[in-house]
Design an enzyme around this catalytic site. Sequence first.
Site, short mmCIF file in Angstrom:
data_model
loop_
_atom_site.label_atom_id
_atom_site.label_comp_id
_atom_site.label_asym_id
_atom_site.label_seq_id
_atom_site.Cartn_x
_atom_site.Cartn_y
_atom_site.Cartn_z
N PHE A 2 18.31 59.08 39.82
CA PHE A 2 19.36 58.75 39.45
C PHE A 2 19.68 57.37 38.06
CE2 PHE A 2 20.52 53.95 40.55
CZ PHE A 2 21.47 54.29 41.37
N ASP A 37 16.50 43.50 43.71
CA ASP A 37 17.72 44.57 43.75
C ASP A 37 18.67 45.20 43.09
OD1 ASP A 37 15.88 45.39 45.54
OD2 ASP A 37 17.20 44.59 47.46
N ARG A 54 19.07 42.17 40.33
CA ARG A 54 17.97 42.58 38.91
C ARG A 54 17.69 41.59 38.00
NH1 ARG A 54 15.29 46.16 39.52
NH2 ARG A 54 15.24 47.93 39.92
N ASP A 60 16.67 34.00 48.29
CA ASP A 60 16.32 35.28 47.43
C ASP A 60 16.83 36.39 48.77
OD1 ASP A 60 14.87 37.53 46.84
OD2 ASP A 60 13.03 36.67 48.52
N LYS A 61 16.46 37.78 48.19
CA LYS A 61 17.58 39.06 49.41
C LYS A 61 16.06 39.41 50.45
CE LYS A 61 17.71 43.04 49.86
NZ LYS A 61 17.36 44.29 50.05
N THR A 62 15.38 40.25 49.64
CA THR A 62 14.64 40.80 50.06
C THR A 62 13.63 39.71 50.97
OG1 THR A 62 14.39 42.37 48.43
CG2 THR A 62 13.00 42.67 50.03
N ASN A 88 8.01 35.99 43.07
CA ASN A 88 9.16 36.37 42.10
C ASN A 88 9.96 35.31 42.40
OD1 ASN A 88 9.54 36.97 44.43
ND2 ASN A 88 11.24 38.48 43.84
N ARG A 106 24.97 50.38 55.22
CA ARG A 106 24.87 51.75 53.56
C ARG A 106 24.83 52.09 53.74
NH1 ARG A 106 20.24 47.65 51.19
NH2 ARG A 106 19.40 49.58 49.77
#
Lengths: 1170, 330
Positions: free
Chosen positions: A604, A743, A845, A453-455, A874, A661
């Site tokens: 956006f 993300d 996503r 996972d990233k976050t 998740n 970023r």
Amino acid sequence: MDGSNSVGPNAVNSSSLRSGSSIRSSNSIREVNFVDLGSRARSRGGADSDGFGMSQREINDDDARLVYINDPIRTNEKFEFAGNSIRTAKYSVLTFLPRNLFEQFHRVAYIYFLVIAILNQLPQLAVFGRTASLLPLTFVLLVSAVKDAYEDYRRHRSDKIENNKLASVLVNGQFQHKKSKDIRVGEIIKVFANETLPCDMVVLSTSDPTGVAYILTINLDGESNLKTRYAKQETLAKNLENDKISGLIKCEKPNRNIYGFQANMEIDGKRMSLGPSNIVLRGCMLKNTAWAVGVAVYAGRETKVMLNSSGAPSKRSRLETHMNKEIIFLSIFLGSLCTIISICAAVWLRRHRDELDFMPFYRRKDFSDGKNDNYKYYGWGMEIVFTFLMCIIVYQIMIPISLYISMELVRIGQAYFMIRDNQLYDESSNSRFQCRALNINEDLGQIKYVFSDKTGTLTENKMEFQCATIAGVDYSGSKASLQGEQSGYSVLVDGKVLKPKMNVKVDPELLRLLKNGKGTSESNSIHNFFLALAACNTIVPIVVASADADVKLIDYQGESPDEQALVYAAAAYGYMLIERTSGHIVIDIQGDRQRFNVLGMHEFDSDRKRMSVILGCPDRTMKVFVKGADTSMFNVLDRSLNLHTTETKAHLHAFSSMGLRTLVVGMRELNASEFEQWQSSYETASTAVMGRAALLRKVATNVENNLIILGASGIEDKLQLGVPEAIESLRTADIKVWVLTGDKQETAISIGYSCKLLTRRMTQIVINNRSKESCKKSLDDALTLLKKLSSVSGAAENAGRSSEDGLGTTGLIIDGTSLVYILDTELEDQLFQVASRCTVVLCCRVAPLQKAGIVALIKKRTSDMTLAIGDGANDVSMIQMADVGIGISGQEGRQAVMASDFAMGQFRFLVPLLLVHGHWNYQRMGYMILYNFYRNAVFVFVLFWYGLFTGFTLTTAINEWSSVLYSIIYSSLPTIIVGILDKDLSRMTLLKHPQLYGAGQRNESYNTKLFWVTMIDTLWQSMAIFFTALIPYWGTDVDIASMGDLWTLAVVILVNAHLAMDVYRWTWLAHASIWGSIIATWICVMVIDAVPILVGYWAFFHVAGTGLFWLCMLGSVVAGLLPRFVVKILIEYYRPSDIQIAREAEKFGTLREFESAEVEMNSVSDPARG
Amino acid sequence: MPASEGSPDSSSSSRKSSKKPKYSRFSQQELPAYKPILTPQWVITVFVFIGIVFIPVGLASLSAANQVEEISERYDDKCGPQTNNTCERKITVKKKMKNPIYVYYQLDKFYQNHRRYVKSRNDLQLRQTSRGREQAGCDPISNTANPIVPCGLIAWSLFNDTYKFSVKDKDINVDKKDIAWKSDKDYKFGSQVYPKNFQKGEGGIGGGKLNESLPLSEQEDLIVWMRTAALPTFRKLYGKITVDLEVNDVVTVKIQNNYNTYKYGGQKLLVLSTTSWMGGKNHFLGRAYLTLGAISLFIAGCFIVLYIIKPRPLGDPAYLSWNRYPGGGI
């Protein structure tokens, strides 16, 4: 709030995501360094795109669930919707015994145990005592049952706590407390701030006059930022306690999609549609909203969170699965041995059938007590059958049941050392390593794929503004100081000090310019830059109290952590956003409060990759502020006005090389006519019925033009400590690291860069499509490209160029929408083809179940071991799907940890966990299994050879007690000690050379070939032991017991010497257990032979007095081990494995780097952390 | 590890709450250890050592076996096929046999280790008078009404051929005392337990009878017989001759041929043997040791040659797979 420009239902559908794939060439500068601008395709009061391309459609009555608001009786009368009580426990008091036994007997070994025990109960076959034969099985079953019962008891307890939580439910116009488990669908529930939602409900109204509710979804998707949910205008106004509210919600059947919801609501004859932004889910927490009222639509096990927590399947380690296969071979051996004995016995009986009555040692007739029938003779056929069955009983330890118990013990021991490892202790969260599953330790040594996972896993999920370039000047060079030292920027409002909640490092030079240099064009740019940062976003400032009564803190809440970081940064430089409503924002600029009208906002979208806001400034000018990705921004600038483009680009490149970023900020002043033109088209577009999104985008594109580039910002998504190094190590160890994140694509890619997952020279393949056909096409294209690349890089390698710098490596980036079309369809195979050729795969996503689907994609098609690591709820499904699931503990949210097999504090611990502990565990367990097979088989073979000399009647020379004690005392402890403690290589070596991990991936410690080699060795050793003693004793006056003692001791010395030969590290424990076991055997044999009523009384003391005994023992052990020893030497010397060489290097220090590695690894893996 | 020493001052306050594992060499798996590596020196030392230990031992045991003089004479064919008869055999001594000379009878194809057979005894009744009625396990030779002591197939099938030796018409005394283990006489067979109902069952008479006036502890032939042999060809001690037999002495043996092995075709042999520290006349072990020793020396030689012609530097990183095949690792 920005409600006026709300997008209606149906607005954002299939058009907002770019279709088609873009394949970037390998040497292009990173094209995408776009930052998440907030994914709010938000639309108050409307259904928005659910992210999966499902267009809004009328819900069919058959597929719908009808919920009558505030009328649970009517709601529930037709269909029995699930109540709100949940149940994660497996057993109840009644079902425990049968279910637990059933589950335990899933282990083939236990069934075998049972069958043997039952066989032994038959009087004809009774070989061992009845109770004695049942005892081991009962013991094992009991221990496991107690363990299971305790675990289930804990689940029961947590279920009970969960079910008995109180919730406010509207009953007869009054909110009353009700237990959570009694909530029914259709009831109206009130939730207060910081409460966890008891069920999935549609928001009707909130304490906020505009109907906003903030929720924290960390338990659901692991994201720690607040999300906004909206109540419908129509229900907002109602006073629920007095007005009798009634209405009908028609919604989808319960499903697992936590990002999607479709429903219609009918209230007072008005119909409106509901989307994901109108529903709050069980497990979320209400934040910054005093209360929210909603109607329960899904309850209990039908809630999305429960549907997503699929039951934990019990995992079995790869090694054990493999081992079970070999156990089948062992069963075949056993069967063959029994068949040989039975056939021989049959032939013997047939040949001697006339002599049976006369043989003094057989004597078929039974004359005792006047009987005249056969004694224990049931006819030729039956005798064969009985011989066969007895054979199985006598040779039962061929299937090493004790191995299962030893394995459990070894795993507990290994777990102890993993838990106790200082290097797996996380100081920041004060958490140790946790071993939650005790049966897959050795899998850690064979991992091929890591799904992360990233976050919260790779990153700390803290965005930090780092630097900026404004008007071509890079403000990151000078020493940044934390403004906190000067108590930060603050303003005085109503006698109270307002301070941003978070302090940001500021550049003193920039600050000085802001304060002093008024009027210059440079300072103008700076002013506009920070104005843009403060205004061009969707952040909501929330004032919270602090410890000091006079100081209030401003907490910036929003869905995009990047925006938060930017607004905090602006505040630190004196542009403090204080208030945001739908029509205006208030910004405190250097102590001067200014009010800006928000005339319009272009959200956006991923086509434009930018967002803009049109502000009416206090000086009556209209300005449009735009921020977005560099690629999109440099296309819309006005070349004549931009003098610093080159510098900015250079700075941007520098920022992104630092892993930051980046975002480019631009602006333009609108003159009156431009503004009017924009306003009229904007209004037309926002009220359009058809194709609203496309129209709005067109309007946006028109106004976001001819911009002046103000500058760019660099934000650091703070990686956890050591993540890039960890990923580097894992990749050196030939472990593929895939990142699966909820993300956005751009965020995912930029994180990919900062954690060195992606490199600049890597070819990127991006797949984000919205139809199956285009997915197929992209995959086909990708595959051809990959094939081409691999041939090119192959050629490059042949030409002597190294491919270390990532040339010829590819990264695949794929998004959740495409995965919808790919997973579970025939395209899966193609995706697998593509993905497995890529070095890096980034999935963005993705929904929780898609994460599991990706893991399953690999699991189904390869035999490679997968590991999933994550921290949020998740990740639960992915953690459970993978062969090994690891939860990051210490953060908020415990679901991931609860579902995981192992839990630890930091991502970087993965390196010592896999490379060190995993390697050790695998090597130890693999050796232990082989050794146990060997150990038991050698014993059985000795029994078998003897059986050939007893008229095939299964007499054992080794007495019953020694047979029982053999796998308990004589030879069990050393293998357990070695299984827990032996280390083939030191921690330093393993960390220094991650490639050594390959041994586990290549199944080097345990494989079918090794099994067969071991078995051949076993055969030889048993023959050496048996015949070396048999031949000299043939035709002598030796008795059974003496022979038995000789064989017992010889076998025990042999197997322990065999183990001693393979021990890598002789600690005092290894010495004690191995030599201790031999001594213990000696003592046991003497004790057994000192019991006068046993047949073998004093045999040992007689036979040990003869020289022949000692010569036989020494000779047979040496003869038994000689071939193995020679082969071992040859292999170690001429076919050395990597491990062997590393061991030698470790011992002789031939590698300087092995020495220096120690210091280095210490500093990496044991950093001083506050 | 260093981390534990990092902050001694803060640790005192946070010790209670900190879950940091306490450092010990054990828990960090850093116990001091010896790490053996099979270096060429070690390998050659080990094999040479085996060689120089095994060859002398093999030679010694071979010479011991050679010193043992053994004469065995099969007599079942000559004395049979009837039982209960006497026959005479003459045995010529080829080499001088020094006393004590052990007299054995040897049976083959007699499975004293047969499952039915080995179990058919009751060790309790042999030891204690009070357990005299025990018949458990003695089937098929058991009788609960008239308990048999000693019961069971083993005792029932007691070997009962007898031998009388003479050289030049001079009888040679065979000492039948102390042929059984002292431990068996003292503890396993009771000095108060007398044979009862033995060889009187309907099942016929299997073998020897016992003197009912002697306690079991003194029935040495029975005690020897009941130490069931491990292998189907076995000998059992009959007695000891306490005089030397000279070369070319002709020993005349009068055999009372009672024991019936004809029905199943088993042989009976009479064996006279001296003994050594190695036991009987047995060349196998000596040869095995010599072979093993020779093989070890040979292997040592081979390894010396191998190490010279094809050496591999130990711990050379160039041999690591990722160094040998660069690029293949990733």
